[in-house]
Scaffold this motif. Sequence first.
Motif, short mmCIF file in Angstrom:
data_model
loop_
_atom_site.label_atom_id
_atom_site.label_comp_id
_atom_site.label_asym_id
_atom_site.label_seq_id
_atom_site.Cartn_x
_atom_site.Cartn_y
_atom_site.Cartn_z
N THR A 133 -13.88 -0.80 -17.82
CA THR A 133 -12.42 -0.94 -18.54
C THR A 133 -11.80 0.31 -18.15
OG1 THR A 133 -13.13 -2.23 -20.27
CG2 THR A 133 -11.12 -1.33 -20.68
N GLY A 134 -10.73 -0.17 -17.54
CA GLY A 134 -9.66 1.12 -17.32
C GLY A 134 -9.82 1.78 -15.82
N ASP A 135 -10.89 1.50 -15.14
CA ASP A 135 -11.21 1.79 -13.72
C ASP A 135 -9.84 1.26 -13.03
OD1 ASP A 135 -13.41 2.60 -14.35
OD2 ASP A 135 -14.66 1.30 -13.25
N LEU A 136 -9.56 2.17 -11.73
CA LEU A 136 -8.58 1.60 -11.03
C LEU A 136 -8.79 1.38 -9.78
CD1 LEU A 136 -6.01 4.52 -12.57
CD2 LEU A 136 -6.10 2.13 -12.97
N ILE A 137 -8.29 0.52 -9.05
CA ILE A 137 -8.59 0.37 -7.68
C ILE A 137 -7.31 0.38 -6.76
CG2 ILE A 137 -9.22 -1.19 -5.79
CD1 ILE A 137 -11.05 -2.67 -7.93
N PHE A 138 -7.21 1.53 -5.99
CA PHE A 138 -6.15 1.51 -5.00
C PHE A 138 -6.41 0.71 -3.90
CE2 PHE A 138 -4.96 4.80 -7.66
CZ PHE A 138 -3.79 5.52 -7.37
N THR A 139 -5.52 -0.07 -3.35
CA THR A 139 -5.73 -1.33 -2.58
C THR A 139 -5.75 -1.16 -1.23
OG1 THR A 139 -3.65 -2.66 -3.07
CG2 THR A 139 -5.90 -3.10 -4.35
N GLY A 140 -5.17 -0.21 -0.84
CA GLY A 140 -4.72 0.46 0.53
C GLY A 140 -3.26 0.28 0.79
N THR A 141 -2.95 1.15 1.83
CA THR A 141 -1.57 1.22 2.41
C THR A 141 -0.81 0.51 3.49
OG1 THR A 141 0.27 2.99 2.60
CG2 THR A 141 -1.63 3.38 3.50
N PRO A 142 0.14 0.14 3.54
CA PRO A 142 0.60 -0.40 4.79
C PRO A 142 1.31 0.84 5.76
CG PRO A 142 2.29 -0.42 3.21
CD PRO A 142 1.06 0.05 2.39
N ALA A 143 1.68 0.29 6.91
CA ALA A 143 2.46 1.51 7.76
C ALA A 143 3.79 1.99 6.99
CB ALA A 143 2.92 0.71 8.99
N GLY A 144 4.14 3.28 7.72
CA GLY A 144 5.27 3.81 7.28
C GLY A 144 4.69 5.13 6.51
N THR A 145 3.50 5.57 6.31
CA THR A 145 2.94 6.69 5.79
C THR A 145 3.88 7.83 6.48
OG1 THR A 145 1.11 6.94 7.12
CG2 THR A 145 1.14 5.68 5.04
N GLY A 146 3.88 8.96 5.71
CA GLY A 146 4.37 10.33 6.10
C GLY A 146 4.44 11.52 5.60
N PRO A 147 4.81 12.61 5.85
CA PRO A 147 4.75 13.98 5.12
C PRO A 147 5.60 13.89 3.71
CG PRO A 147 5.86 14.29 7.10
CD PRO A 147 5.40 12.86 7.37
N ALA A 148 4.77 14.51 2.82
CA ALA A 148 5.66 14.63 1.66
C ALA A 148 6.55 16.09 1.68
CB ALA A 148 4.67 14.91 0.36
N ARG A 149 7.68 15.65 1.42
CA ARG A 149 8.81 16.85 1.63
C ARG A 149 9.35 17.35 0.36
NH1 ARG A 149 9.05 17.22 6.90
NH2 ARG A 149 9.03 15.38 8.38
N ILE A 150 9.35 18.56 -0.02
CA ILE A 150 9.48 19.21 -1.29
C ILE A 150 11.25 18.77 -1.56
CG2 ILE A 150 10.15 21.39 -2.51
CD1 ILE A 150 7.59 22.47 -1.15
N GLY A 151 11.49 18.23 -2.69
CA GLY A 151 12.70 18.11 -3.09
C GLY A 151 13.41 16.48 -2.83
#
Length: 204
Positions: free
Chosen positions: A168-186
């Motif tokens: 109980t409480g476990d989390l499953i991240f199910t995968g990402t689609p296309a469109g990932t990119g760099p995290a930008r400050i701000g």
Amino acid sequence: MKIIAVGKNYEEHALEFDGKFVKPEAPMIFMKPDSAIIKNGKHFYVPDFLGRVDYEAEIVVRINKLGKSIPARFAHRYYDAITVGIDFTARDMQRRFISEGAPWDLSKGFDGSAVLGEFRPIESFDINNIGFSLTIDDETVQSANSSQMLFPVDEIIAYVSRFCTLKTGDLIFTGTPAGTGPARIGTHLKGYLGNDKVLDFHIR
């Protein structure tokens, strides 16, 4: 509580990542520690020692009871809520580890690398037909539907529970689609299940 995540669960993201696609025989599983979690509304601070860090939006499923070796046909009984989350990835580090044939856990499991939106009851959705999206500064950068997953949620649960008892409480991240990119400050990120905004935070 543990965080279980699936890599390359959308064909277009697999192509985006390494330019080729071969569906694996089983889900590609990795783990994150609970110290990776950031709750909705809290800032994500980009670690300056990691190099490029990419955002990866995905549907997150919350486990609601103990289960081991769960048949796929019964898997729907073991989760009660979903949301949109971000699997932040230290991309430079990940690629270096992969090229060296080394484990890449640190590139996925650093503190703050798992941002969670607000959960919604699963009864409101068809788990195999959920549209979700991510905007950055109100521009859509990722948009997909759970029907596009190579391994649907119930199959992921059946597979993982053969190896790890789900609690109980476990989390499953199910995968990402296309469109990932760099995290930008701000920048300002928002995640949606359909038209329902469940995720809202800033990168600092």
